[in-house]
Design a protein around this motif. Structure first.
Motif, mmCIF file in Angstrom:
data_model
loop_
_atom_site.group_PDB
_atom_site.id
_atom_site.type_symbol
_atom_site.label_atom_id
_atom_site.label_comp_id
_atom_site.label_asym_id
_atom_site.label_seq_id
_atom_site.Cartn_x
_atom_site.Cartn_y
_atom_site.Cartn_z
ATOM 1 N N ASN A 127 35.039 43.794 43.939
ATOM 2 C CA ASN A 127 35.917 44.330 44.968
ATOM 3 C C ASN A 127 36.577 45.590 44.414
ATOM 4 N N PRO A 128 37.303 46.342 45.244
ATOM 5 C CA PRO A 128 37.916 47.589 44.750
ATOM 6 C C PRO A 128 38.796 47.391 43.525
ATOM 7 N N ARG A 129 39.500 46.270 43.470
ATOM 8 C CA ARG A 129 40.365 46.055 42.310
ATOM 9 C C ARG A 129 39.546 45.928 41.026
ATOM 10 N N THR A 130 38.422 45.194 41.117
ATOM 11 C CA THR A 130 37.564 45.022 39.943
ATOM 12 C C THR A 130 36.947 46.347 39.514
ATOM 13 N N THR A 131 36.439 47.106 40.470
ATOM 14 C CA THR A 131 35.799 48.368 40.108
ATOM 15 C C THR A 131 36.817 49.356 39.533
ATOM 16 N N ARG A 132 38.045 49.335 40.028
ATOM 17 C CA ARG A 132 39.081 50.202 39.442
ATOM 18 C C ARG A 132 39.377 49.782 38.013
ATOM 19 N N MET A 133 39.445 48.483 37.766
ATOM 20 C CA MET A 133 39.702 47.991 36.408
ATOM 21 C C MET A 133 38.584 48.408 35.466
ATOM 22 N N LEU A 134 37.329 48.281 35.920
ATOM 23 C CA LEU A 134 36.197 48.635 35.079
ATOM 24 C C LEU A 134 36.154 50.134 34.805
ATOM 25 N N ALA A 135 36.479 50.940 35.823
ATOM 26 C CA ALA A 135 36.516 52.391 35.619
ATOM 27 C C ALA A 135 37.609 52.771 34.625
ATOM 28 N N ALA A 136 38.766 52.125 34.718
ATOM 29 C CA ALA A 136 39.857 52.396 33.791
ATOM 30 C C ALA A 136 39.473 51.976 32.376
ATOM 31 N N PHE A 137 38.785 50.848 32.250
ATOM 32 C CA PHE A 137 38.335 50.396 30.930
ATOM 33 C C PHE A 137 37.392 51.430 30.311
ATOM 34 N N SER A 138 36.487 51.972 31.102
ATOM 35 C CA SER A 138 35.552 52.979 30.603
ATOM 36 C C SER A 138 36.280 54.220 30.112
ATOM 37 N N ARG A 139 37.320 54.610 30.837
ATOM 38 C CA ARG A 139 38.075 55.798 30.410
ATOM 39 C C ARG A 139 38.818 55.537 29.099
ATOM 40 N N ARG A 140 39.323 54.316 28.928
ATOM 41 C CA ARG A 140 40.060 53.991 27.698
ATOM 42 C C ARG A 140 39.122 53.761 26.515
ATOM 43 N N HIS A 141 37.858 53.455 26.807
ATOM 44 C CA HIS A 141 36.891 53.159 25.738
ATOM 45 C C HIS A 141 35.661 54.055 25.932
ATOM 46 N N PRO A 142 35.795 55.341 25.670
ATOM 47 C CA PRO A 142 34.696 56.280 25.950
ATOM 48 C C PRO A 142 33.443 56.019 25.122
ATOM 49 N N ARG A 143 33.556 55.277 24.018
ATOM 50 C CA ARG A 143 32.386 54.997 23.198
ATOM 51 C C ARG A 143 31.664 53.714 23.623
ATOM 52 N N VAL A 144 32.120 53.103 24.711
ATOM 53 C CA VAL A 144 31.466 51.913 25.257
ATOM 54 C C VAL A 144 30.874 52.272 26.615
ATOM 55 N N ARG A 145 29.585 52.033 26.760
ATOM 56 C CA ARG A 145 28.925 52.282 28.041
ATOM 57 C C ARG A 145 28.715 50.945 28.749
ATOM 58 N N LEU A 146 29.289 50.819 29.936
ATOM 59 C CA LEU A 146 29.169 49.576 30.697
ATOM 60 C C LEU A 146 27.876 49.554 31.504
ATOM 61 N N GLU A 147 27.216 48.392 31.492
ATOM 62 C CA GLU A 147 26.103 48.114 32.394
ATOM 63 C C GLU A 147 26.479 46.833 33.141
ATOM 64 N N ILE A 148 26.758 46.939 34.436
ATOM 65 C CA ILE A 148 27.330 45.837 35.207
ATOM 66 C C ILE A 148 26.295 45.286 36.179
ATOM 67 N N SER A 149 26.112 43.983 36.145
ATOM 68 C CA SER A 149 25.201 43.299 37.070
ATOM 69 C C SER A 149 26.003 42.329 37.923
ATOM 70 N N SER A 150 25.642 42.256 39.198
ATOM 71 C CA SER A 150 26.287 41.323 40.116
ATOM 72 C C SER A 150 25.231 40.411 40.709
ATOM 73 N N GLY A 151 25.580 39.136 40.886
ATOM 74 C CA GLY A 151 24.609 38.212 41.466
ATOM 75 C C GLY A 151 25.142 36.806 41.528
ATOM 76 N N LEU A 152 24.239 35.849 41.769
ATOM 77 C CA LEU A 152 24.618 34.450 41.809
ATOM 78 C C LEU A 152 24.973 33.974 40.404
ATOM 79 N N SER A 153 25.940 33.085 40.318
ATOM 80 C CA SER A 153 26.402 32.617 39.007
ATOM 81 C C SER A 153 25.279 31.974 38.200
ATOM 82 N N ARG A 154 24.391 31.230 38.859
ATOM 83 C CA ARG A 154 23.305 30.579 38.111
ATOM 84 C C ARG A 154 22.418 31.624 37.444
#
Length: 293
Positions: A112-139
């Motif tokens: 949701n928007p709150r999650t994506t904002r948190m992830l974007a902020a995390f990326s800005r604070r940790h420029p040496r970490v590249r996020l690869e995010i997957s969404s799907g069923l928990s199983r």
């Protein structure tokens, strides 16, 4: 001791591995070909070539989608790592500062928007970490984590089914359409996730235990599809509290539908996780804490 000739070794070309990853992510050869700016026949040839090199069938072609085999899941884990290392090498040679890749999996109802904002902020604070995010069923996320394809996963699961670093109870509700309710139909119409999806078996067992009859009227792997089908009056469903929308009404207790309290939310990462994984896990924990209040 025998020496393996260099020419006899199987070399897994990155182009073949990239085709496998794209088909697995898209669940379709046609969509994967479009994303790769190629043709379906070319992508199919690359997968066949990779299967010959691996000595195993890597993909099962179903009526609606394509799923990795057990061998495919193993190869996918390595393929993602090899492709990630290749990208890191290119960036290092170009003077980029990316040092590590962090692969995160989250259920669809947490995207949701709150999650994506948190992830974007995390990326800005940790420029040496590249996020690869997957969404799907928990199983599927749990399976990917177990096969080394994810470094960090937020999953929904039955209580105490597996250990988690952080854990919360997941309140559940039976829901119906607020405008076109179905709960009084003689045979309860059900809107569900696919077989083996969370909540599906729980719904069926609860209705049968109360002596009721049921039929499945709508199946979707998409949370938004489930939500929309219920709101439009196609059937009833069982969803987490966070997924109940304005177009729904809670029907706990009606027609003998019991309270379901057998689910939880868990954050998974390995004991040897690096500081980046642990830092992002704490960010996720804070967000779930806030939503759970």
């Amino acid at each position: 001791m025998p020496v393996m000739n260099e020419t006899n070794r199987s070399l897994f070309e990155l182009d073949l591995l990239r085709a496998l990853v794209r088909v697995a992510d898209c669940g379709s050869f046609t969509t994967a070909a479009s994303r790769l700016h190629s043709t379906q026949s070319t992508v199919s040839q690359k997968i066949r070539r990779l299967e010959m090199l691996a000595g195993h069938r890597l993909l099962e072609r179903g009526h609606r989608d394509v799923q990795p085999t057990d061998a495919g899941h193993i190869l996918l884990g390595y393929a993602r790592r090899m492709l990630g290392l290749n990208d890191e090498l290119l960036q290092a040679l170009a003077g980029a500062t990316v040092a590590t890749t962090l692969r995160l999996g989250v259920p669809e109802d947490f995207v949701n928007p709150r999650t994506t904002r948190m992830l974007a902020a995390f990326s800005r604070r940790h420029p040496r970490v590249r996020l690869e995010i997957s969404s799907g069923l928990s199983r599927d996320l749990a399976h990917a984590f177990d096969h080394g394809e994810l470094d960090l996963a937020l999953v929904k699961q039955r209580r105490n089914s597996r250990p988690a670093v952080y854990c919360w109870p997941e309140p559940m509700h039976w829901i119906d359409s607020a405008h076109e309710p179905c709960v009084q139909q003689e045979t309860l119409p059900l809107v569900t996730f696919p077989p083996r999806g969370l909540y599906r078996d729980e719904m069926i067992h609860a209705i049968e235990a109360s002596g009721g009859r049921w039929r499945i009227t709508f199946t979707s792997s998409s949370l938004s599809g489930i939500q929309g089908a219920v709101a439009d009056g196609i059937g009833i469903s069982l969803l987490p509290r966070r997924a109940v929308l304005a177009g729904h009404q809670v029907i706990d207790g009606q027609r003998g539908l019991p309270v379901i309290d057998s689910y939880e939310i868990g954050i998974l990462y390995r004991d040897n996780a690096d500081d980046g994984v642990r830092a992002l896990a704490l960010e996720l924990k804070r967000q779930v804490d806030d939503e759970a209040r």
